[in-house]
Design a protein around this motif. Structure first.
Motif, PDB file in Angstrom:
ATOM      1  N   PRO A  49     -16.543  -5.057  -3.509  1.00 31.92           N
ATOM      2  CA  PRO A  49     -16.988  -4.437  -4.770  1.00 31.92           C
ATOM      3  C   PRO A  49     -16.076  -4.831  -5.934  1.00 31.92           C
ATOM      4  CG  PRO A  49     -16.955  -2.823  -2.995  1.00 31.92           C
ATOM      5  CD  PRO A  49     -16.269  -4.043  -2.474  1.00 31.92           C
ATOM      6  N   ARG A  50     -16.658  -5.306  -6.987  1.00 31.84           N
ATOM      7  CA  ARG A  50     -15.916  -5.703  -8.177  1.00 31.84           C
ATOM      8  C   ARG A  50     -16.695  -5.273  -9.413  1.00 31.84           C
ATOM      9  NH1 ARG A  50     -12.162  -9.974  -6.898  1.00 31.84           N
ATOM     10  NH2 ARG A  50     -12.537 -10.904  -4.856  1.00 31.84           N
ATOM     11  N   GLY A  51     -16.001  -5.167 -10.513  1.00 32.60           N
ATOM     12  CA  GLY A  51     -16.672  -4.867 -11.768  1.00 32.60           C
ATOM     13  C   GLY A  51     -15.754  -4.158 -12.728  1.00 32.60           C
ATOM     14  N   PRO A  52     -16.151  -4.067 -13.978  1.00 35.40           N
ATOM     15  CA  PRO A  52     -15.291  -3.467 -15.001  1.00 35.40           C
ATOM     16  C   PRO A  52     -15.042  -1.976 -14.799  1.00 35.40           C
ATOM     17  CG  PRO A  52     -17.480  -3.911 -15.876  1.00 35.40           C
ATOM     18  CD  PRO A  52     -17.424  -4.571 -14.534  1.00 35.40           C
ATOM     19  N   THR A  53     -15.885  -1.298 -14.007  1.00 35.77           N
ATOM     20  CA  THR A  53     -15.680   0.135 -13.757  1.00 35.77           C
ATOM     21  C   THR A  53     -15.253   0.405 -12.311  1.00 35.77           C
ATOM     22  OG1 THR A  53     -18.010   0.540 -13.174  1.00 35.77           O
ATOM     23  CG2 THR A  53     -17.404   0.700 -15.512  1.00 35.77           C
ATOM     24  N   VAL A  54     -14.861  -0.656 -11.605  1.00 32.89           N
ATOM     25  CA  VAL A  54     -14.387  -0.525 -10.219  1.00 32.89           C
ATOM     26  C   VAL A  54     -12.886  -0.802 -10.202  1.00 32.89           C
ATOM     27  CG1 VAL A  54     -14.629  -1.306  -7.834  1.00 32.89           C
ATOM     28  CG2 VAL A  54     -16.623  -1.329  -9.372  1.00 32.89           C
ATOM     29  N   CYS A  55     -12.119   0.100  -9.624  1.00 32.48           N
ATOM     30  CA  CYS A  55     -10.663  -0.018  -9.596  1.00 32.48           C
ATOM     31  C   CYS A  55     -10.188   0.146  -8.150  1.00 32.48           C
ATOM     32  CB  CYS A  55     -10.041   1.087 -10.448  1.00 32.48           C
ATOM     33  SG  CYS A  55      -8.768   0.521 -11.563  1.00 32.48           S
ATOM     34  N   GLU A  56      -9.143  -0.599  -7.804  1.00 29.50           N
ATOM     35  CA  GLU A  56      -8.566  -0.477  -6.473  1.00 29.50           C
ATOM     36  C   GLU A  56      -7.355   0.451  -6.502  1.00 29.50           C
ATOM     37  OE1 GLU A  56      -7.556  -3.693  -3.200  1.00 29.50           O
ATOM     38  OE2 GLU A  56      -5.872  -3.495  -4.601  1.00 29.50           O
ATOM     39  N   ILE A  57      -7.302   1.382  -5.539  1.00 25.60           N
ATOM     40  CA  ILE A  57      -6.126   2.221  -5.332  1.00 25.60           C
ATOM     41  C   ILE A  57      -5.279   1.585  -4.237  1.00 25.60           C
ATOM     42  CG2 ILE A  57      -5.250   4.483  -4.668  1.00 25.60           C
ATOM     43  CD1 ILE A  57      -7.978   5.655  -5.419  1.00 25.60           C
ATOM     44  N   SER A  58      -3.993   1.426  -4.509  1.00 20.20           N
ATOM     45  CA  SER A  58      -3.069   0.981  -3.462  1.00 20.20           C
ATOM     46  C   SER A  58      -1.717   1.639  -3.697  1.00 20.20           C
ATOM     47  CB  SER A  58      -2.944  -0.550  -3.442  1.00 20.20           C
ATOM     48  OG  SER A  58      -2.513  -1.045  -4.694  1.00 20.20           O
ATOM     49  N   ARG A  59      -0.838   1.497  -2.712  1.00 13.76           N
ATOM     50  CA  ARG A  59       0.523   2.059  -2.771  1.00 13.76           C
ATOM     51  C   ARG A  59       0.507   3.552  -3.107  1.00 13.76           C
ATOM     52  NH1 ARG A  59       0.983  -2.354  -0.710  1.00 13.76           N
ATOM     53  NH2 ARG A  59       2.776  -3.773  -0.999  1.00 13.76           N
ATOM     54  N   PHE A  60      -0.388   4.292  -2.448  1.00 15.46           N
ATOM     55  CA  PHE A  60      -0.405   5.758  -2.571  1.00 15.46           C
ATOM     56  C   PHE A  60       0.861   6.261  -1.880  1.00 15.46           C
ATOM     57  CE2 PHE A  60      -1.424  10.104  -1.734  1.00 15.46           C
ATOM     58  CZ  PHE A  60      -2.418  10.488  -2.621  1.00 15.46           C
ATOM     59  N   CYS A  61       1.785   6.788  -2.661  1.00 16.83           N
ATOM     60  CA  CYS A  61       3.135   7.053  -2.153  1.00 16.83           C
ATOM     61  C   CYS A  61       3.547   8.495  -2.428  1.00 16.83           C
ATOM     62  CB  CYS A  61       4.116   6.086  -2.818  1.00 16.83           C
ATOM     63  SG  CYS A  61       5.835   6.283  -2.301  1.00 16.83           S
ATOM     64  N   LEU A  62       3.930   9.212  -1.382  1.00 14.80           N
ATOM     65  CA  LEU A  62       4.480  10.556  -1.492  1.00 14.80           C
ATOM     66  C   LEU A  62       5.972  10.488  -1.186  1.00 14.80           C
ATOM     67  CD1 LEU A  62       1.719  12.537   0.437  1.00 14.80           C
ATOM     68  CD2 LEU A  62       1.890  12.147  -2.034  1.00 14.80           C
ATOM     69  N   ASP A  63       6.788  10.987  -2.099  1.00  9.31           N
ATOM     70  CA  ASP A  63       8.233  10.860  -1.931  1.00  9.31           C
ATOM     71  C   ASP A  63       8.705  11.553  -0.659  1.00  9.31           C
ATOM     72  OD1 ASP A  63      11.256  11.284  -2.605  1.00  9.31           O
ATOM     73  OD2 ASP A  63      10.482   9.945  -4.152  1.00  9.31           O
ATOM     74  N   ARG A  64       9.621  10.899   0.056  1.00  9.94           N
ATOM     75  CA  ARG A  64      10.123  11.439   1.318  1.00  9.94           C
ATOM     76  C   ARG A  64      11.058  12.619   1.110  1.00  9.94           C
ATOM     77  NH1 ARG A  64      12.664   6.567   4.531  1.00  9.94           N
ATOM     78  NH2 ARG A  64      12.900   8.179   6.153  1.00  9.94           N
ATOM     79  N   ASP A  65      11.681  12.728  -0.073  1.00  8.79           N
ATOM     80  CA  ASP A  65      12.663  13.784  -0.319  1.00  8.79           C
ATOM     81  C   ASP A  65      11.983  15.077  -0.756  1.00  8.79           C
ATOM     82  OD1 ASP A  65      14.773  12.107   0.335  1.00  8.79           O
ATOM     83  OD2 ASP A  65      14.959  11.367  -1.717  1.00  8.79           O
ATOM     84  N   GLN A  66      10.962  15.474   0.004  1.00  4.60           N
ATOM     85  CA  GLN A  66      10.236  16.712  -0.239  1.00  4.60           C
ATOM     86  C   GLN A  66       9.926  17.329   1.113  1.00  4.60           C
ATOM     87  OE1 GLN A  66       7.213  16.206  -3.759  1.00  4.60           O
ATOM     88  NE2 GLN A  66       7.065  14.344  -2.552  1.00  4.60           N
ATOM     89  N   ASP A  67       9.838  18.651   1.145  1.00  3.80           N
ATOM     90  CA  ASP A  67       9.414  19.269   2.391  1.00  3.80           C
ATOM     91  C   ASP A  67       7.902  19.120   2.536  1.00  3.80           C
ATOM     92  OD1 ASP A  67       8.204  21.271   0.791  1.00  3.80           O
ATOM     93  OD2 ASP A  67       9.944  22.595   0.981  1.00  3.80           O
ATOM     94  N   ALA A  68       7.369  19.526   3.669  1.00  4.98           N
ATOM     95  CA  ALA A  68       5.953  19.305   3.966  1.00  4.98           C
ATOM     96  C   ALA A  68       5.046  19.974   2.943  1.00  4.98           C
ATOM     97  CB  ALA A  68       5.623  19.804   5.375  1.00  4.98           C
ATOM     98  N   ALA A  69       5.389  21.177   2.531  1.00  2.00           N
ATOM     99  CA  ALA A  69       4.554  21.890   1.560  1.00  2.00           C
ATOM    100  C   ALA A  69       4.564  21.183   0.212  1.00  2.00           C
ATOM    101  CB  ALA A  69       5.029  23.335   1.409  1.00  2.00           C
TER     102      ALA A  69
END
Length: 208
Positions: A93-113
């Motif tokens: 899928p490509r196009g001017p209104t299509v965007c790719e999400i990558s590198r979804f990152c949650l910092d490790r220096d946090q507790d689970a909550a």
């Protein structure tokens, strides 16, 4: 362009970027052992961290990284199109209104909550950003476990091929549909957690 929470107004854009790239190294290289390039021994950047990339970065009150994601326009080079097209049953899928999400990152220096709260806030920010910017579709690549989680957030998410097509059998190409109902969908999925965002350029100056 960086979207950040206004609770860290003193953190300039380049500081937010450094915090994000350092968090990416901690998560993707140190923890997950991905084979990725490292800059100056402390930052993870790859070929797609170009001027075309956009980032959603959530910071705490002291300017520390909590969560982030990279958005790439699909009309240019992006991860799915360049390296994982084989995961799609048809055309990428490509196009001017299509965007790719990558590198979804949650910092490790946090507790689970705290990680869960940051995850929900980042997912909500992605949906709100899409509505604000006229993005109709997100694509991405995820392992099977993460794909199942993303699909359970409540938004319309589907695989671009019925089952994993990579040699190891662990990756999926995903497609998220964005429409006027997406925020209600996230509410039903139990992950809707809005934040007030400010738009900043790479020098941290607010644009609007």
């Amino acid at each position: 362009m960086i979207d950040t929470t206004p609770r860290a107004p003193a953190a300039p854009g380049n500081a937010a970027l450094r915090a994000m790239f350092a968090a990416r190294k901690s998560v993707f290289i140190d923890l997950l052992k991905w084979d990725l390039p490292v800059l100056a021994g402390q930052y993870e950047l790859d070929e797609f961290d170009t001027p075309a990339a956009r980032y959603l970065i959530l910071l705490d009150a002291d300017g520390r990284h909590r969560a982030s994601a990279r958005l790439l326009p699909t009309e240019g080079a992006h991860l799915l199109g360049e390296h994982y097209a084989h995961l799609c049953a048809g055309e990428v899928p490509r196009g001017p209104t299509v965007c790719e999400i990558s590198r979804f990152c949650l910092d490790r220096d946090q507790d689970a909550a705290s990680r869960r709260a940051a995850r929900d806030q980042l997912v909500t920010a992605l949906a709100e950003h899409a509505l604000r910017e006229g993005i109709t579709d997100y694509t991405g690549v995820a392992d099977l476990c993460w794909f199942d989680q993303v699909r359970e957030f409540g938004w319309r998410c589907e695989a671009l091929v019925p089952k994993a097509a990579d040699p190891g059998g662990r990756l999926m190409a995903l497609h998220i549909h964005i429409d006027a109902h997406v925020l209600d969908d996230l509410k039903r999925g139990g992950v809707y957690a809005p934040l007030s965002l400010r738009l900043a350029d790479d020098d941290g100056e607010a644009e609007a």
